[in-house]
Design a protein around this motif. Structure first.
Motif, short mmCIF file in Angstrom:
data_model
loop_
_atom_site.label_atom_id
_atom_site.label_comp_id
_atom_site.label_asym_id
_atom_site.label_seq_id
_atom_site.Cartn_x
_atom_site.Cartn_y
_atom_site.Cartn_z
N VAL A 278 3.36 10.12 -2.76
CA VAL A 278 3.94 8.87 -2.25
C VAL A 278 5.26 8.66 -2.98
CG1 VAL A 278 3.58 6.38 -2.00
CG2 VAL A 278 1.60 7.94 -1.98
N ASN A 279 6.33 8.54 -2.24
CA ASN A 279 7.63 8.30 -2.89
C ASN A 279 8.61 7.66 -1.91
OD1 ASN A 279 9.15 10.79 -1.65
ND2 ASN A 279 7.27 11.65 -2.55
N ALA A 280 9.66 7.07 -2.47
CA ALA A 280 10.62 6.33 -1.64
C ALA A 280 11.52 7.27 -0.84
CB ALA A 280 11.47 5.41 -2.51
N VAL A 281 11.77 8.46 -1.37
CA VAL A 281 12.60 9.43 -0.64
C VAL A 281 11.97 9.74 0.73
CG1 VAL A 281 13.26 11.88 -0.67
CG2 VAL A 281 13.76 10.45 -2.65
N ALA A 282 10.64 9.74 0.76
CA ALA A 282 9.92 10.07 1.99
C ALA A 282 9.99 8.96 3.03
CB ALA A 282 8.46 10.40 1.67
N PRO B 22 -2.80 23.62 -2.19
CA PRO B 22 -3.58 22.74 -1.31
C PRO B 22 -3.41 23.14 0.16
CG PRO B 22 -1.94 21.49 -2.58
CD PRO B 22 -1.74 22.92 -2.91
N PRO B 23 -4.51 23.38 0.88
CA PRO B 23 -4.39 23.79 2.28
C PRO B 23 -3.86 22.67 3.18
CG PRO B 23 -6.66 24.04 1.47
CD PRO B 23 -5.90 23.37 0.38
N LEU B 24 -4.04 21.43 2.73
CA LEU B 24 -3.58 20.28 3.53
C LEU B 24 -2.72 19.40 2.63
CD1 LEU B 24 -4.02 18.87 6.31
CD2 LEU B 24 -5.97 17.70 5.27
N ILE B 25 -1.50 19.11 3.09
CA ILE B 25 -0.57 18.31 2.28
C ILE B 25 0.05 17.22 3.15
CG2 ILE B 25 1.61 18.35 0.95
CD1 ILE B 25 1.01 21.32 0.36
N ALA B 26 0.17 16.02 2.58
CA ALA B 26 0.89 14.96 3.29
C ALA B 26 1.84 14.28 2.30
CB ALA B 26 -0.08 13.94 3.87
N ILE B 27 2.91 13.73 2.86
CA ILE B 27 3.89 13.01 2.03
C ILE B 27 4.18 11.69 2.74
CG2 ILE B 27 6.19 13.11 1.00
CD1 ILE B 27 5.85 16.27 1.36
N PHE B 28 3.99 10.61 2.01
CA PHE B 28 4.17 9.29 2.62
C PHE B 28 5.28 8.51 1.93
CE2 PHE B 28 -0.51 10.13 3.07
CZ PHE B 28 -0.47 10.41 4.43
N GLY B 29 6.01 7.74 2.71
CA GLY B 29 6.97 6.81 2.14
C GLY B 29 6.20 5.74 1.36
N GLY B 30 6.79 5.28 0.27
CA GLY B 30 6.10 4.31 -0.58
C GLY B 30 6.49 2.88 -0.24
N ARG B 31 6.24 1.99 -1.20
CA ARG B 31 6.58 0.57 -1.01
C ARG B 31 7.59 0.18 -2.10
NH1 ARG B 31 1.50 -2.70 -1.34
NH2 ARG B 31 1.73 -2.29 -3.55
N ILE B 32 8.62 -0.53 -1.67
CA ILE B 32 9.59 -1.06 -2.64
C ILE B 32 9.38 -2.57 -2.68
CG2 ILE B 32 12.05 -1.40 -3.15
CD1 ILE B 32 11.06 1.49 -3.56
N ASP B 33 8.91 -3.03 -3.81
CA ASP B 33 8.49 -4.43 -3.96
C ASP B 33 9.32 -5.08 -5.08
OD1 ASP B 33 7.11 -6.80 -4.01
OD2 ASP B 33 5.30 -5.96 -4.93
N TYR B 34 10.59 -5.36 -4.76
CA TYR B 34 11.51 -5.86 -5.78
C TYR B 34 10.97 -7.05 -6.58
CZ TYR B 34 15.32 -2.87 -4.10
OH TYR B 34 16.09 -1.79 -3.77
N PRO B 35 10.39 -8.08 -5.92
CA PRO B 35 9.98 -9.26 -6.70
C PRO B 35 9.00 -8.93 -7.82
CG PRO B 35 9.97 -9.77 -4.36
CD PRO B 35 10.20 -8.29 -4.48
N SER B 36 8.24 -7.82 -7.69
CA SER B 36 7.24 -7.52 -8.73
C SER B 36 7.81 -6.67 -9.87
CB SER B 36 6.04 -6.80 -8.10
OG SER B 36 6.39 -5.45 -7.84
#
Ligand SMILES: Cc1cc2nc3c(=O)[nH]c(=O)nc-3n(C[C@H](O)[C@H](O)[C@H](O)COP(=O)(O)O)c2cc1C
Length: 186
Positions: A88-92, A117-131
């Protein structure tokens, strides 16, 4: 029915949230799911699970060191049964950065671990500035400004494509199962 363990490494909880969604999906598909947090002293025993999924987020260019450490220690178990990895990362947030060979963090990470890993996924993360604290908030704003992302410090943006999470969950449910024609679904 398989026993599937979801092991997650998170700082702000978004990777856990993705895992919770995956748990829900595989349970709907009739599997038994378990969630475990990966920390430097978590001592997780993988032997009793039929399938293993590891998810980790990126912070300042890296997954936490215990992620690679855990994988190294358990590579034989990971290779012995159906397994999957997701990052999980913002670049994604950019769709063209969601492949193992196009996401810089995942590409580097896979090159340094022995597990394939035979199965890989990459997900965009969350940018939560107030926290975020002052330093993190401004560092992320700078990175976002340089890469055309959101910079308004009052906003929270979820970049995760939840349809892709759903598809990944279904692929985990199907891992290692043969179809009637003898093929393994991908
Ligand atoms: C302090 C900080 C540093 C981050 N560094 C990166 C980074 O180097 N590259 C990136 O793509 N995303 C970066 N992110 C975005 C995170 O990967 C994203 O917020 C993710 O959803 C965090 O997942 P988690 O809540 O499971 O820890 C950073 C976020 C924070 C708060």
């Amino acid at each position: 029915m398989s026993k599937i363990v979801f092991i997650y490494s998170t700082i702000d909880g978004h990777t856990l949230e993705i895992c919770e969604r995956l748990v829900h999906i595989v349970e709907q598909d009739g599997h038994q799911a378990s969630l475990q947090e990966l920390t430097s002293d978590s001592g997780i025993d993988l032997e009793s699970f039929d399938r293993i999924v590891i998810g980790a987020s990126i912070r300042y260019g890296k997954h936490r060191p215990e992620v690679a450490g855990f994988i190294d220690k358990n590579v034989h178990v990971l290779e012995s049964r159906p397994s999957a990895f997701f990052s999980v990362n913002a670049v994604a947030r950019k769709p063209e950065k969601r492949e193992p060979h196009t996401n810089p963090y995942v590409k580097k990470f896979l090159a340094k671990i022995a597990w394939k890993p035979p199965l890989i996924a990459i997900f965009g993360g969350r940018i939560d500035y107030p926290s975020y604290r002052f330093w993190d908030k401004n560092m992320i704003r700078l990175i976002m400004w340089m890469t055309n992302g959101p910079t308004d410090p009052t906003t929270t943006t979820d970049f995760t494509n939840w349809d892709e999470v759903e598809a990944f969950g279904r692929a985990i449910s199907a891992m290692g199962q043969s179809t009637p024609d003898g093929n393994t679904p991908t």
